[in-house]
Write a protein that holds these residues in place. Structure first.
Motif, short mmCIF file in Angstrom:
data_model
loop_
_atom_site.label_atom_id
_atom_site.label_comp_id
_atom_site.label_asym_id
_atom_site.label_seq_id
_atom_site.Cartn_x
_atom_site.Cartn_y
_atom_site.Cartn_z
N ILE A 1 0.74 -1.21 -0.05
CA ILE A 1 -0.59 -0.18 0.25
C ILE A 1 0.96 1.32 0.22
O ILE A 1 -0.13 2.09 0.02
CB ILE A 1 -0.95 0.07 1.45
N LYS A 2 2.12 1.22 -0.04
CA LYS A 2 3.35 2.07 -0.09
C LYS A 2 3.12 2.88 -1.29
O LYS A 2 4.12 3.95 -2.26
CB LYS A 2 4.52 2.25 0.50
N ASN A 3 2.25 2.17 -2.67
CA ASN A 3 3.00 1.23 -3.82
C ASN A 3 1.86 2.88 -4.55
O ASN A 3 1.17 3.10 -4.69
CB ASN A 3 2.54 0.96 -4.63
N ASN A 4 2.51 4.06 -5.35
CA ASN A 4 1.81 5.14 -4.78
C ASN A 4 1.61 5.26 -6.88
O ASN A 4 0.98 5.69 -6.61
CB ASN A 4 2.27 6.89 -5.04
N GLU A 5 1.39 4.13 -7.03
CA GLU A 5 0.50 3.75 -8.49
C GLU A 5 -1.08 3.77 -7.98
O GLU A 5 -1.56 3.69 -9.44
CB GLU A 5 1.77 2.47 -8.84
N LEU A 6 -0.59 2.61 -7.41
CA LEU A 6 -2.27 1.96 -6.67
C LEU A 6 -2.96 3.12 -6.32
O LEU A 6 -3.17 4.17 -5.96
CB LEU A 6 -2.27 1.26 -5.77
N ASP A 7 -4.35 2.41 -6.52
CA ASP A 7 -5.77 3.54 -7.02
C ASP A 7 -6.59 2.88 -6.36
O ASP A 7 -7.40 3.41 -4.61
CB ASP A 7 -6.56 4.05 -8.11
N ALA A 8 -6.70 1.69 -6.11
CA ALA A 8 -7.84 0.41 -5.14
C ALA A 8 -7.01 -0.72 -4.75
O ALA A 8 -6.09 -0.86 -5.34
CB ALA A 8 -9.41 0.35 -5.99
N VAL A 9 -7.66 -1.22 -3.84
CA VAL A 9 -7.20 -2.41 -3.17
C VAL A 9 -8.16 -3.49 -3.19
O VAL A 9 -9.14 -2.81 -2.77
CB VAL A 9 -6.69 -2.48 -1.63
N PHE A 10 -8.59 -4.81 -3.56
CA PHE A 10 -8.83 -5.53 -3.53
C PHE A 10 -9.04 -6.94 -2.11
O PHE A 10 -7.87 -7.44 -2.28
CB PHE A 10 -9.35 -6.16 -4.81
N LEU A 11 -9.46 -6.43 -1.46
CA LEU A 11 -8.88 -7.24 0.41
C LEU A 11 -9.56 -8.95 0.23
O LEU A 11 -10.93 -8.57 0.09
CB LEU A 11 -8.56 -6.61 1.01
N CYS A 12 -8.78 -10.14 -0.86
CA CYS A 12 -9.72 -11.13 -0.30
C CYS A 12 -8.14 -12.58 0.69
O CYS A 12 -8.41 -13.11 0.26
CB CYS A 12 -9.48 -11.93 -1.63
N SER A 13 -8.09 -11.23 1.60
CA SER A 13 -7.60 -12.38 2.70
C SER A 13 -8.49 -12.98 4.04
O SER A 13 -9.50 -12.66 4.00
CB SER A 13 -6.76 -10.88 3.42
N PRO A 14 -7.74 -13.72 4.44
CA PRO A 14 -8.91 -14.47 6.02
C PRO A 14 -10.02 -12.96 6.88
O PRO A 14 -8.98 -11.62 6.71
CB PRO A 14 -6.98 -14.96 6.96
N SER A 15 -10.35 -13.56 6.92
CA SER A 15 -11.76 -12.66 7.78
C SER A 15 -10.91 -11.39 8.28
O SER A 15 -11.25 -10.66 8.52
CB SER A 15 -12.59 -13.14 7.71
N HIS A 16 -10.28 -12.48 9.38
CA HIS A 16 -10.12 -11.87 10.72
C HIS A 16 -8.57 -10.61 10.07
O HIS A 16 -8.24 -9.54 11.14
CB HIS A 16 -9.20 -12.75 11.96
N LEU A 17 -8.52 -10.31 8.98
CA LEU A 17 -7.90 -9.74 8.44
C LEU A 17 -8.46 -8.20 8.17
O LEU A 17 -7.42 -6.99 7.78
CB LEU A 17 -6.09 -10.41 7.65
#
Length: 340
Positions: free
Chosen positions: A62-78
């Motif tokens: 998430i430090k990558n300045n090129e990104l506009d959005a993230v899609f989270l498909c990580s374990p539920s507790h995260l």
């Protein structure tokens, strides 16, 4: 037109499908980074699909300045922790369900989203984007079945997938939060009301392994709503025939049934076993279109600076209801469902 550059978190069975949708099925989106704890998996997909960046650390991605959005498909507790961090980094966020595994986590996510009103947040209740459910909702809103007063929802995973379900059981939050949240959300959406009481039952009918987590392999709940409507929800892990999701909404003037027979397509097979229809074998196959359409909605919300219908508060509410069902299941008591 500028594409929305995504960082994908999680490359499991569902995560890889979402990543593929971003990379190849949404013209306005670009898969710019992927993140998973398995370095070999990250490098494999990065090379295979030509993804510019690969990470094994979410905080680094998430430090990558090129990104506009993230899609989270990580374990539920995260989820909630990552939602908060991503928003603080200036990113739009799509998170798979559930929102969180505790009410405290959900409230933390609510606050983070409220503190960043310029960012789009969306939760993955993809059944709201399935063409059949969209059509059913339209019919209900138009009064085609009168006043809806009963929702019946079945969600069954195939016995063939039981090994993965057992391995995941320890940090899934339980079957009500892991599976039944989809039907809980649908019942709230289609009945246009909130549950106020629940009676949950079930057990380990085939796989005792779930018992050590105070869970069952098949569970159900009866819900009473503020407007006196009813819902019956069943979530099972042992379907012998394949993946099976079916829904019925009964109204004063009509009834809607969705996927009453869980058929894979319109083909009938005639062979020495008789005449039969094949079933979908997993949720990726059944809701393939819905997964794409929910992502299209998220991207369109970012481009047009608007907010989606599914909100963080839907996530909190379904979590509250799911845990009330779980409490009833564990205690054998009728539970009054608390307000947010």
């Amino acid at each position: 037109m500028k594409k929305i550059k995504f960082g994908m978190v999680g490359l499991g069975r569902l995560g890889i499908q979402h990543a593929e949708n971003i990379a190849f099925k949404i013209p306005e989106a670009e898969l710019t980074a992927i993140c998973a704890i398995e370095e070999e998996r990250v490098e494999e997909i990065k090379t295979k699909w030509g993804v510019p960046y690969g990470y094994t650390d979410f905080d680094e991605m998430i430090k990558n300045n090129e990104l506009d959005a993230v899609f989270l498909c990580s374990p539920s507790h995260l989820h909630c922790d990552q939602i908060e961090k991503a928003l603080e980094a200036g990113l739009h966020v799509f998170s798979e369900k559930p929102l969180g595994t505790t009410l405290e986590e959900c409230k933390r996510a609510e606050k983070a989203i409220e503190n960043h009103p310029d960012k789009v947040f969306m939760l993955g209740f993809m059944r709201r984007y399935d063409p059949s459910y969209v059509y059913a909702k339209k019919m209900i809103d138009q009064g085609k079945i009168g006043k809806p007063f009963l929702f019946r929802g079945y969600s069954q995973d195939p016995e063939s997938a039981i090994a993965g379900a057992i391995a995941y059981a320890g940090h899934s939050g339980g079957q009500f939060i892991d599976m039944a949240v989809h039907d809980i959300d649908l019942s709230r959406w289609l009945l246009d009301s909130e549950p106020i009481q629940t009676w949950g039952i079930g057990g380990c009918y085939k796989h005792d392994e779930f018992g050590k987590h105070k869970d069952g392999d098949n569970v159900s709940a009866l819900l009473k709503f503020k407007n006196d409507a009813m819902a019956f929800i069943f979530a099972g892990r042992t379907a012998p025939h394949g993946y099976n999701v079916e829904t019925e909404i009964i109204g004063t003037e009509g009834i809607l049934r969705i996927a009453n027979v869980p058929q894979k397509n319109l083909v009938e097979v005639l062979d020495p076993s008789g005449v039969r229809k094949e079933c979908s074998q997993d949720f990726l196959e059944r809701f393939e279109t819905a997964y794409v359409d929910e992502l299209k909605e998220f991207v369109d919300c970012i481009i047009n600076k608007r907010k989606p219908e599914v909100t963080v508060y839907d996530g909190t509410r379904t979590t509250i209801v799911a845990y009330a069902c779980k409490e009833s299941f564990e205690t054998g008591k009728l539970i009054d469902i608390q307000e947010n």
